[in-house]
Enzyme design. Sequence first.
Site, mmCIF file in Angstrom:
data_model
loop_
_atom_site.group_PDB
_atom_site.id
_atom_site.type_symbol
_atom_site.label_atom_id
_atom_site.label_comp_id
_atom_site.label_asym_id
_atom_site.label_seq_id
_atom_site.Cartn_x
_atom_site.Cartn_y
_atom_site.Cartn_z
ATOM 1 N N HIS A 1 0.023 47.676 -1.805
ATOM 2 C CA HIS A 1 0.536 47.625 -3.038
ATOM 3 C C HIS A 1 -0.224 46.576 -4.086
ATOM 4 O O HIS A 1 -1.338 45.986 -3.327
ATOM 5 C CB HIS A 1 2.102 47.281 -2.962
ATOM 6 C CG HIS A 1 2.125 45.673 -2.414
ATOM 7 N ND1 HIS A 1 1.928 45.232 -1.134
ATOM 8 C CD2 HIS A 1 2.582 44.755 -3.015
ATOM 9 C CE1 HIS A 1 2.171 44.177 -0.955
ATOM 10 N NE2 HIS A 1 2.701 43.869 -2.012
ATOM 11 N N HIS B 1 0.085 43.923 -5.529
ATOM 12 C CA HIS B 1 0.131 42.465 -5.862
ATOM 13 C C HIS B 1 -0.984 41.715 -5.534
ATOM 14 O O HIS B 1 -1.808 41.991 -4.446
ATOM 15 C CB HIS B 1 1.596 42.029 -5.075
ATOM 16 C CG HIS B 1 2.816 42.121 -5.552
ATOM 17 N ND1 HIS B 1 3.853 42.034 -4.813
ATOM 18 C CD2 HIS B 1 3.008 42.557 -6.838
ATOM 19 C CE1 HIS B 1 5.045 42.309 -5.758
ATOM 20 N NE2 HIS B 1 4.524 42.722 -6.929
ATOM 21 N N ASP C 1 -1.921 39.103 -3.857
ATOM 22 C CA ASP C 1 -2.077 38.383 -2.439
ATOM 23 C C ASP C 1 -2.361 39.654 -1.443
ATOM 24 O O ASP C 1 -2.671 39.455 -0.403
ATOM 25 C CB ASP C 1 -1.043 37.659 -2.007
ATOM 26 C CG ASP C 1 0.412 38.139 -2.065
ATOM 27 O OD1 ASP C 1 0.589 39.133 -2.905
ATOM 28 O OD2 ASP C 1 1.105 38.004 -1.206
ATOM 29 N N HIS C 2 -2.393 40.982 -1.940
ATOM 30 C CA HIS C 2 -2.714 41.989 -1.163
ATOM 31 C C HIS C 2 -4.080 42.769 -1.866
ATOM 32 O O HIS C 2 -4.781 43.246 -0.976
ATOM 33 C CB HIS C 2 -1.521 43.016 -0.998
ATOM 34 C CG HIS C 2 -0.399 42.450 -0.437
ATOM 35 N ND1 HIS C 2 -0.333 42.528 0.951
ATOM 36 C CD2 HIS C 2 0.731 41.499 -0.606
ATOM 37 C CE1 HIS C 2 0.939 41.801 1.242
ATOM 38 N NE2 HIS C 2 1.354 41.132 0.581
ATOM 39 N N HIS D 1 9.618 47.379 -3.349
ATOM 40 C CA HIS D 1 9.155 45.985 -3.545
ATOM 41 C C HIS D 1 8.178 46.074 -4.808
ATOM 42 O O HIS D 1 8.310 45.441 -5.637
ATOM 43 C CB HIS D 1 8.379 45.699 -2.385
ATOM 44 C CG HIS D 1 7.734 44.356 -2.396
ATOM 45 N ND1 HIS D 1 8.292 43.122 -2.604
ATOM 46 C CD2 HIS D 1 6.316 43.791 -2.644
ATOM 47 C CE1 HIS D 1 7.563 42.155 -2.810
ATOM 48 N NE2 HIS D 1 6.326 42.651 -2.764
ATOM 49 N N ASP E 1 4.759 44.728 2.143
ATOM 50 C CA ASP E 1 5.866 43.721 1.796
ATOM 51 C C ASP E 1 7.186 44.655 2.023
ATOM 52 O O ASP E 1 8.000 44.355 1.265
ATOM 53 C CB ASP E 1 5.512 43.095 0.609
ATOM 54 C CG ASP E 1 4.601 42.065 0.750
ATOM 55 O OD1 ASP E 1 4.319 41.646 1.611
ATOM 56 O OD2 ASP E 1 4.454 41.330 -0.311
ATOM 57 N N HIS F 1 2.982 39.544 5.980
ATOM 58 C CA HIS F 1 3.214 38.065 5.915
ATOM 59 C C HIS F 1 3.901 37.519 7.332
ATOM 60 O O HIS F 1 4.586 38.350 7.943
ATOM 61 C CB HIS F 1 4.171 37.586 4.798
ATOM 62 C CG HIS F 1 3.612 37.829 3.357
ATOM 63 N ND1 HIS F 1 2.833 36.870 2.809
ATOM 64 C CD2 HIS F 1 3.725 39.114 2.664
ATOM 65 C CE1 HIS F 1 2.474 37.640 1.548
ATOM 66 N NE2 HIS F 1 2.977 38.449 1.434
#
Length: 303
Positions: free
Chosen positions: A95, A97, A99-100, A158, A181, A220
């Site tokens: 996805h 975001h 942090d990905h 998400h 996530d 995570h």
Amino acid sequence: MALLSFLPHRLSQRLTALYFTVSSFSLQRRPRTTQTTAMASMTVTKIPALKDNFMYLVVCNATRQAAVVDPVEPARVLEVAREQGCRLNQLLTTHHHWDHAGGNEALCEQYRQHADWGQLTVYGGDDERIPGLTNRVGQDDTFAIGQLRVRCLATPCHTTSHVCYYVEGGDRGERAVFTGDTLFLAGCGRFFEGTPAQMYDALIGKLSALPDDTRVYCGHEYALQNLRFGHQVEPDNADTRALLERAQAADLEGRRALVPSTIGQEKRINVFMRVHQPAVQAYVGKGTPLETMQALRADKDKF
């Protein structure tokens, strides 16, 4: 973090990058060792990143072709790929975001500067917010990593374009799913851009339908918090209690080692995959699985 969804995408990505950079600064000098699962057909290396993220290097053992999942720290990914002597030419984004997907552009730039590495193909959902995207994928789209077979599972909630990647290899029934996530060890992602019905479809309709021995590689390390919540919801669940005790006794590396889980284990310990159970429904005072999913997530958000 939920407020970022109301900001323009570029601004939200910059603020998210700043947040994760600052929050992980104290961890920069700590050794972050990889953990590897070697199977006959594939090798999966778990690479810690930022504060609690996981990146994954997936290698076809027969061809040494490789893909990386969510490479937010591309320099570290390239280092591990060199150590393993594999040919990395595919990037799987779960996805958008930061942090990905925040390392996508930097990794793509490395490939533009090194033509001898070959082309880097970037897979992801149909979403202009995913940097470097070359191959848009949706439900049941397929491709290969060497001789490994990959099937895409559309799991919006998400984020609207979240995708999980189900990988199979060899004749021994070896399989793994990379869930970003959507599904965590004993938990699930927040419903930032979707509905309880969408998460129900993702967890119960799609991921629960995979074989029980499918290894689950999540985005995570959230083991303690998720297991404590699960134990509160189901205090008589012996599987949850045993895994919680393991997590509480472990150091950070030990908690990271709890990943991968399996689909079968998640069905036993993950309350978001147990919304049909009377004890879980009773905890939130609801009578249907869908209402239970919504109430559980709301309760977990405050936990």
